[in-house]
Design a protein around this motif. Structure first.
Motif, short mmCIF file in Angstrom:
data_model
loop_
_atom_site.label_atom_id
_atom_site.label_comp_id
_atom_site.label_asym_id
_atom_site.label_seq_id
_atom_site.Cartn_x
_atom_site.Cartn_y
_atom_site.Cartn_z
N SER C 248 -15.44 -0.08 2.13
CA SER C 248 -15.07 -1.09 0.96
C SER C 248 -14.23 -0.46 -0.11
CB SER C 248 -16.44 -1.21 0.20
OG SER C 248 -16.85 -0.07 -0.10
N LEU C 249 -14.15 1.02 -0.08
CA LEU C 249 -13.08 1.70 -0.74
C LEU C 249 -11.79 1.45 -0.24
CD1 LEU C 249 -12.20 3.41 -2.95
CD2 LEU C 249 -12.43 5.59 -1.53
N ARG C 250 -11.58 1.34 1.10
CA ARG C 250 -10.24 1.34 1.81
C ARG C 250 -9.92 -0.16 1.62
NH1 ARG C 250 -11.66 3.07 6.57
NH2 ARG C 250 -12.35 1.08 7.70
N GLN C 251 -10.58 -1.08 1.86
CA GLN C 251 -10.30 -2.40 1.35
C GLN C 251 -9.66 -2.54 -0.26
OE1 GLN C 251 -13.53 -4.73 2.92
NE2 GLN C 251 -12.83 -4.41 5.10
N HIS C 252 -10.49 -2.21 -0.85
CA HIS C 252 -10.10 -2.19 -2.26
C HIS C 252 -8.75 -1.57 -2.37
CE1 HIS C 252 -10.79 -2.20 -6.70
NE2 HIS C 252 -10.15 -1.16 -6.48
N ILE C 253 -8.52 -0.43 -1.70
CA ILE C 253 -7.33 0.26 -2.01
C ILE C 253 -6.14 -0.63 -1.56
CG2 ILE C 253 -5.76 2.31 -1.27
CD1 ILE C 253 -8.26 3.84 -1.72
N VAL C 254 -6.29 -1.32 -0.31
CA VAL C 254 -5.19 -2.13 0.23
C VAL C 254 -4.91 -3.23 -0.85
CG1 VAL C 254 -4.85 -3.97 2.05
CG2 VAL C 254 -5.97 -1.57 2.78
N ALA C 255 -6.12 -3.81 -1.33
CA ALA C 255 -5.79 -4.83 -2.16
C ALA C 255 -4.96 -4.31 -3.64
CB ALA C 255 -6.97 -5.53 -2.59
N GLN C 256 -5.41 -3.13 -3.86
CA GLN C 256 -5.07 -2.50 -5.14
C GLN C 256 -3.39 -2.18 -4.93
OE1 GLN C 256 -7.21 -3.30 -7.31
NE2 GLN C 256 -5.73 -2.90 -8.87
N ASP C 257 -3.09 -1.58 -3.92
CA ASP C 257 -1.86 -1.15 -3.56
C ASP C 257 -0.90 -1.99 -3.67
OD1 ASP C 257 -2.55 1.42 -2.97
OD2 ASP C 257 -2.13 1.21 -0.97
N ALA C 258 -1.28 -3.57 -3.31
CA ALA C 258 -0.33 -4.61 -3.48
C ALA C 258 -0.10 -4.94 -4.84
CB ALA C 258 -0.73 -5.88 -2.86
#
Ligand code: NA
Ligand code: NA
Lengths: 176, 440, 318
Positions: C248-258
């Motif tokens: 969940s942190l990884r996916q959050h970062i993917v979204a947040q990076d954008a």
């Protein structure tokens, strides 16, 4: 008595000379950092070692001087009450404070030896581009607190003497 | 044990041990050790070792011995006394001129470093003997240096500001910009206060014998400004042109001081050795206190010392200004006995969601926070600045004098806090200009 | 048999209030949920009990039972940790890196490395790249030759191999050093954190992916004695929660990076997306620096060997 007095003189002297030696380290720090600034700005070639070396020297610099400062009353305190006490009573108060410091030293030594041994056994380095050993800094912690312990015991003896002593000039005698 | 009880016990025993005359550094370590064993478990004693190691290898605190050495060399070489002689000649119509000049030097020092210990110790070494020698009231002189020495928290660069910005997740640049006007306002307040006090009671700040100083003599005294000015330019210049980081600039300053001393013919081995021992003494005193403070803060946090205070704030459902007031009070209260970085790590994460929820500007709040940090540094009985300055005091001045000296300046800080609370624009104007410039 | 009430302390890697810290709050909440509220973990922010780099010794000594840490802090004592935290020019995809842990024995080797210190490695949290912030454009590895950069740990050695003059400035000084031109480019934190710190004000270029840190693994590590005392169900709860947080942190970062990249562009920063070939080419050259970092440490060499083999399997290395 004679042995105790000799012990106090020896410890105080040792810590004094360690402090004098440590005081020179600051010139090494200045030199290293100044070299870094010149190398980076004028020759576009920063060193990998200068900042790290200075940082590594900082610990030994003030840790080794800590015991000497205990002797010269260089560790600041609140003297509002203490300075108003009669000399002999002040001596007895100190004769409680210094052993308390000694106890603290024993506890920190006990806690720091495993940390120091772990660092020593793995020959711990900083893992930077320069990668110097950092285990000596960790080993220094128990050593510095041992020196502080020795000094605190010496000061305890001095405080007891001040507590026992009568007369107008009691409390002004210092071992040095 | 409840967190409120822990809090009161820690506070009370800290007071008691301090009054015994035990050095502050060991008071803090002793209490931390006792509270660890009683409330946490002896396994946690290892934290004391790890905090010690952290202070020993701190690249941030490295600036302290460098700035103190710069000050010691300048003082021992007679350069600073010449500077004060010049100020005396030129400012002799200005009541309290030397103290006003000291605040000005503190402001310059604040622009060099944000390490309070470095600034206060350096200023104590530089300015205090010169002012006392000229018959300045010791309390006025001490208060000026203690308060002036904390200006570096607001005026960039400043480590505390950087830590706040990182924890509150706001731009470092904007936080820096936000501190400039309030820093100047505070310096102005100190100066005005000094002038008014000196006017009301000229004995506090004796002026140089007037009249018989010729213009030539005054012009000649300006020569003594050259070396200090060059040093200031080399330090500030190397920071602001990107030659050096603030820490490195301190080493540049030491070189400048050494060169100046050499030009004066006072760069002798004896002077250097004495300056080195001064530096060692002051740095060691500050660093051991820092170790004690860090150990104490981590135990205070780990045993939940502030939990009740912080959860009280979290559950407070009243007017936003009352909440703000409560937060400021907690900061001031914790500042009585914790160090600033510890307070930031402890409080800012709890306060930030509240700040956002009430629609306060986190940059503005940051400046209020930094002012309370300045207050914390000088509030008796545990203002760290007071201890630093005591470490460089001449014989015969005790902690009581320092405590009394600081009170009026504390009052000035409180009025500044109220001022910026009421007029947020004073704080936010400059960072807003900055961000507009950046986006266009 | 009834399971006991257990209460632990844990120090997170990041400051309280940051996004990764919020995920640690989710982690402890999840552990409590999986154990019917009987296993409670009291969470502290990074640096609140001990500086994050000192958490290793603190947990080892038993000051607190659990930490989130970055293995690289201890790489100077246990060289294998250089490769279980982040590898410059290493696995480009977090899924690949996580697969190394779970499918190619990485987890066991990380546990072996920690076991020698009396610690138990529970599981990694794997996520993507951290960016590079520069005052000049970088399109190829030739562009960084002769420049001054702020990098720490293994990446400072690897950058050195590419002709960069590295200087290990403290994180707190990165902003000012970029602003004043003391350095030309730097690594600091993830995109969102760097945006919040205002790096757009001092560096006009963001380079993604940051080849110095293409993927990252942080880890949940417990004191071995404390861990051994846990009922099996609690051990399982720790592992389950850790694995959930990693995703969940990884996916959050993917979204947040954008979101962060868009914000950087809105603020006038040039975002440069490096061509994959640039990274591939760098990887070939970086292998030597990796081998040097492993030195003659048996475990480190084994870890590196296994990663290189997997990279070859995936076609990332010849
Ligand atoms: Na400053
Ligand atoms: Na205070």
């Amino acid at each position: 008595m004679f042995i105790l007095h000799g012990y106090c003189r020896a410890v105080t002297c040792l810590n004094h000379w360690l402090a004098v030696a440590a005081s020179l380290l600051v010139f090494v720090m200045v030199g290293a950092i100044a070299y870094e600034v010149v190398a980076r700005y004028f020759f576009d070639a920063p060193t990998v070692w200068a900042l790290e070396l200075s940082t590594l020297l900082l610990g030994p610099y003030f840790m080794l001087a800590g015991p000497h400062l205990l002797h010269t009353a260089g560790h600041v305190n609140v003297d509002i009450l203490h300075s108003k006490l009669p000399a002999r009573l002040a001596g007895w108060v100190d004769a409680v404070i210094y052993p308390l410091i000694a106890v603290i030293c024993v506890i920190v030594i006990d806690q720091s030896i495993p940390v120091a041994m772990n660092a020593l056994e793995s020959r711990e380095t900083s893992f930077s581009a320069w990668n110097p050993p950092v285990w000596p800094v960790k080993v220094l912690i128990p050593v510095a607190f041992l020196l502080l312990l020795l000094q605190a015991l010496a000061e305890t003896w001095g405080a007891i003497q001040r507590g026992l002593k009568s007369g107008p000039d009691a409390g002004t005698e210092a071992l040095s | 044990m409840s967190s409120g009880l822990v809090l009161s016990l820690m506070f009370a025993s800290l007071l008691l041990l301090l009054l015994s005359g035990m050095p502050l550094a060991f008071v803090l370590i002793t209490l931390a050790v006792v509270f660890t064993v009683v409330l946490w478990g002896s396994d946690a004693l290892v934290l004391s070792v790890l905090q010690t190691y952290d202070v020993m290898t701190s690249d941030v605190l490295l600036a302290i011995p460098l700035y103190v050495l710069m000050a010691s060399v300048l003082q021992r070489s007679g350069i600073i006394d010449a500077l004060y002689r010049a100020m005396e000649l030129w400012f002799r119509r200005l009541p309290g001129g030397l103290a006003v000049g000291t605040v000005a030097i503190c402001t310059v020092m604040a622009a060099m470093t944000g390490i309070v210990g470095a600034a206060v110790a350096a200023m104590g070494i530089l300015a205090l003997p010169s002012m006392l020698r000229r018959g300045y009231d010791e309390k006025l002189a001490l208060g000026t240096i203690c308060a002036g020495g904390t200006l570096g928290i607001l005026i960039p660069p400043s480590i505390i500001t950087i830590v706040y910005a990182a924890t509150a997740q706001v731009s470092v640049g904007k936080m820096f910009a936000a501190g400039i006007v309030p820093g100047m306002v505070l310096a102005g307040l100190y100066m005005s206060y000094i002038v008014i006090r000196a006017m009301l009671n000229p004995d506090l700040a004796p002026r140089a014998a007037s009249d018989e100083v010729s213009l030539m003599e005054r012009l000649a005294s300006l020569k003594s400004l050259i070396l200090p000015t060059l040093i200031v330019f080399s330090v500030l210049g190397s920071i602001y042109t990107g030659i050096a980081t603030p820490t490195e600039a301190a080493a540049v300053g030491v070189l400048g001081a050494l060169v100046s001393a050499a030009l004066q013919g006072t760069c002798t081995p004896a002077n250097l050795g004495a300056a080195a021992m001064d530096t060692l003494r002051v740095t060691t005193m500050i660093m051991w206190i820092t170790i004690g403070a860090k150990i104490f803060v981590s135990i205070f946090t780990g045993t939940g010392g502030a939990d009740s205070l912080l959860s009280f704030i979290d559950n407070l459902e009243v007017n936003r200004w009352l909440v703000l007031l409560a937060m400021m009070s907690i900061l001031v209260f914790l500042g009585l006995f914790l160090d600033e970085i510890g307070i930031i790590l402890l409080c800012v994460p709890v306060f930030m969601p509240i700040i956002h929820a009430f629609g306060f500007d986190p940059i503005w709040f940051g400046v209020l926070f930094l002012i309370t940090a300045q207050m914390a540094y000088i509030t008796p009985p545990f203002g760290y600045t007071l201890f630093y300055i005591k470490g460089v005091l001449p014989e015969g001045i005790g902690m009581g004098t320092v405590y009394r000296a600081i009170l009026p300046f504390l009052g000035l800080q409180i009025s500044a806090l109220v001022l910026f609370l009421l007029f947020p624009d004073l704080v936010t104007w400059l960072p807003d200009q900055l961000s507009q410039r950046l986006t266009h | 048999q009834e399971n006991p009430e257990v209460s632990w302390r844990m120090q997170a890697l990041w400051d309280a209030g940051t996004t990764p810290y919020e995920f640690e709050q989710k982690f402890v909440a999840r552990v409590a949920e999986l154990t019917d509220g009987k296993f409670t973990i009291r969470l502290f922010g990074g640096g609140q009990l001990v500086p994050s780099s000192g958490a290793f010794e603190a947990v080892r000594g038993g000051a607190f039972e659990l930490m989130k840490t970055f293995d690289g802090y201890e790489a100077g004592a246990i060289p294998a940790f250089a490769f279980t935290s982040t590898v410059p020019f290493g696995f480009p995809e977090s899924d690949q890196y996580e697969a190394w842990f779970y499918e190619r024995g990485g987890l066991d080797m990380a546990r072996e490395a920690y076991a020698q210190a009396g610690l138990f490695y529970i599981a990694p949290t794997v996520y993507g790249q951290e960016p590079i912030h520069a005052t000049f454009p970088i399109h190829s590895l030739d562009d960084i030759k002769g420049k001054k950069g702020r990098f720490v740990g293994l990446s400072s050695a690897v950058m050195g191999a590419f002709g960069v003059s590295t200087t290990p400035l403290p994180t707190a000084e990165v902003y000012q050093a970029l602003e004043k031109g003391v350095i030309d480019f730097a690594d600091r934190g993830d995109l969102t954190a760097n945006l919040e710190a205002g790096l757009d004000e001092v560096a006009n270029y963001v380079i993604v992916p940051g080849f110095h840190q293409p993927t990252t693994a942080t880890s949940y590590v417990a004191n071995q004695r404390a861990y051994d005392r846990l009922p099996d169900a609690y051990k399982a709860a720790l592992e389950t929660a850790a694995r959930e947080i990693s995703v969940s942190l990884r996916q959050h970062i993917v979204a947040q990076d954008a979101v962060a990249l868009e914000a950087f562009e809105e603020r006038g920063v040039n975002v440069i997306h490096l061509e994959p070939e640039v990274i591939t080419e760098g990887r070939r050259e970086a292998v030597d620096a990796w081998r040097q970092a492993a030195g003659d440490n048996e475990l480190a060499k084994r870890v590196l060997q296994s990663q290189v083999a997997f990279m070859q399997e995936l076609g990332l290395l010849d």
